[in-house]
Enzyme design. Structure first.
Site, PDB file in Angstrom:
ATOM      1  N   SER A  66      35.580  28.031  40.991  1.00 50.09           N
ATOM      2  CA  SER A  66      35.411  29.243  41.816  1.00 50.09           C
ATOM      3  C   SER A  66      34.052  29.212  42.493  1.00 50.09           C
ATOM      4  O   SER A  66      33.115  28.593  41.976  1.00 50.09           O
ATOM      5  CB  SER A  66      35.500  30.480  40.918  1.00 50.09           C
ATOM      6  OG  SER A  66      35.090  31.629  41.624  1.00 50.09           O
ATOM      7  N   TYR A 111      33.268  35.209  33.270  1.00 49.07           N
ATOM      8  CA  TYR A 111      34.138  34.434  34.172  1.00 49.07           C
ATOM      9  C   TYR A 111      33.299  33.481  35.024  1.00 49.07           C
ATOM     10  O   TYR A 111      33.612  32.288  35.132  1.00 49.07           O
ATOM     11  CB  TYR A 111      34.947  35.388  35.060  1.00 49.07           C
ATOM     12  CG  TYR A 111      35.810  34.679  36.072  1.00 49.07           C
ATOM     13  CD1 TYR A 111      37.014  34.092  35.696  1.00 49.07           C
ATOM     14  CD2 TYR A 111      35.407  34.571  37.399  1.00 49.07           C
ATOM     15  CE1 TYR A 111      37.802  33.429  36.622  1.00 49.07           C
ATOM     16  CE2 TYR A 111      36.194  33.908  38.341  1.00 49.07           C
ATOM     17  CZ  TYR A 111      37.390  33.340  37.940  1.00 49.07           C
ATOM     18  OH  TYR A 111      38.161  32.668  38.859  1.00 49.07           O
TER      19      TYR A 111
END
Ligand SMILES: NC(=O)c1ccc[n+]([C@@H]2O[C@H](COP(=O)([O-])OP(=O)(O)OC[C@H]3O[C@@H](n4cnc5c(N)ncnc54)[C@H](OP(=O)(O)O)[C@@H]3O)[C@@H](O)[C@H]2O)c1
Length: 240
Positions: free
Chosen positions: A133, A146
């Site tokens: 990401s 995350y």
């Protein structure tokens, strides 16, 4: 003979869209995830050449056993895509959520990644794709665990790339860093922008696979955002 690709986390979103793109481009695809019924729907929709297998990567020994079984039954496998992950931290800082993120995004993914690297190195060829990401480039207050989990994967891939070069291992390592993609993972997220469709993300990932890229931002404009996020001075960044 058709090339064989295994996608870990293909029941929805980007993984599902990538399964379709690979299948439509002539790959034999093995799609895995926890929700078997979603995988079966995908297989029925795509027809011959798309096989499914239930897998929960939080259970590292069981998922490793399944991956080894798939690989030994369907040789030669040339592509393994590690796409499975969970988010869900935006609503709070609950340890149970963070533990799940670490168990799946870090522990579960690394166990399979580590095995895939050794397997391809020994075999003499292979391609591993991770879906990390843009959040990997710097920590953020919306999702500390995350973002850290994705930083772990991106750094691990960087390390493996250096190692492969040193060991002269014929293993291609591609790390995908998506910005926002319109999937269940960002449903209801108010601060999302530059949102790509899963289909567009999958097509760009396929392009990166074909070109054997080391890493790519998806969609491409996120390269600029990543550069800015990295460049901002600490004091300014923490005020965002
Ligand atoms: N959407 C975004 O804006 C965005 C941005 C940056 C990065 N990403 C990354 O893109 C990847 C795909 O996410 P997505 O946006 O497409 O979300 P998604 O639709 O929620 O897809 C996640 C996939 O991972 C699978 N998965 C989750 N936990 C698993 C487990 N324990 N074992 C096996 N499979 C598991 C899910 O299947 P089951 O639930 O059926 O197991 C599903 O197929 C993830 O790595 C995510 O971090 C997404």
């Amino acid at each position: 003979m058709k090339q064989t690709a295994i996608i870990i986390g293909a029941s929805s979103g980007i993984g599902r869209a990538l399964a379709k793109v690979l299948h439509q481009n002539g790959y034999r695809v093995i799609a895995t995830a926890r929700r078997l019924e979603r995988l079966q729907e995908l297989a029925a929709e795509q027809g011959e050449g798309l096989l499914v297998k239930k897998m929960d990567i939080a259970d590292t020994s069981a998922s490793l056993a399944i991956l080894k079984e798939i690989v030994s039954g369907l040789q030669p496998v040339e592509l393994i895509v590690l796409n499975a992950a969970v988010g869900g931290e935006s609503s709070g800082m609950a340890w149970e959520t963070q533990k799940e993120i670490i168990d799946i995004n870090v522990r579960g993914t690394t166990a399979l990644l580590n095995w895939a690297y050794s397997y391809f190195k020994k075999k003499g060829s292979g391609h591993i794709v991770t879906v990390s990401s843009v959040t990997a480039v710097r920590g953020n207050r919306y999702s500390p665990a995350y973002a850290a989990s994705k930083a772990f994967i991106t750094h691990f891939m960087q390390g493996l790339r250096q190692r492969a070069r040193k060991e002269k291992a014929q293993v291609t390592l591609t790390d995908i860093l998506p910005g926002f993609v319109d999937t269940a993972m960002i449903a209801g997220r108010k601060q999302a922008f530059w949102i790509a469709s899963p289909g567009k993300a999958a097509r760009q990932i396929y392009g990166a696979i074909k070109k054997k890229k080391s890493f790519v931002y998806v969609s491409k404009r996120w390269r600029l955002a990543a550069w800015l996020i990295k460049a901002l001075p600490e004091g300014l960044y923490n005020r965002l």
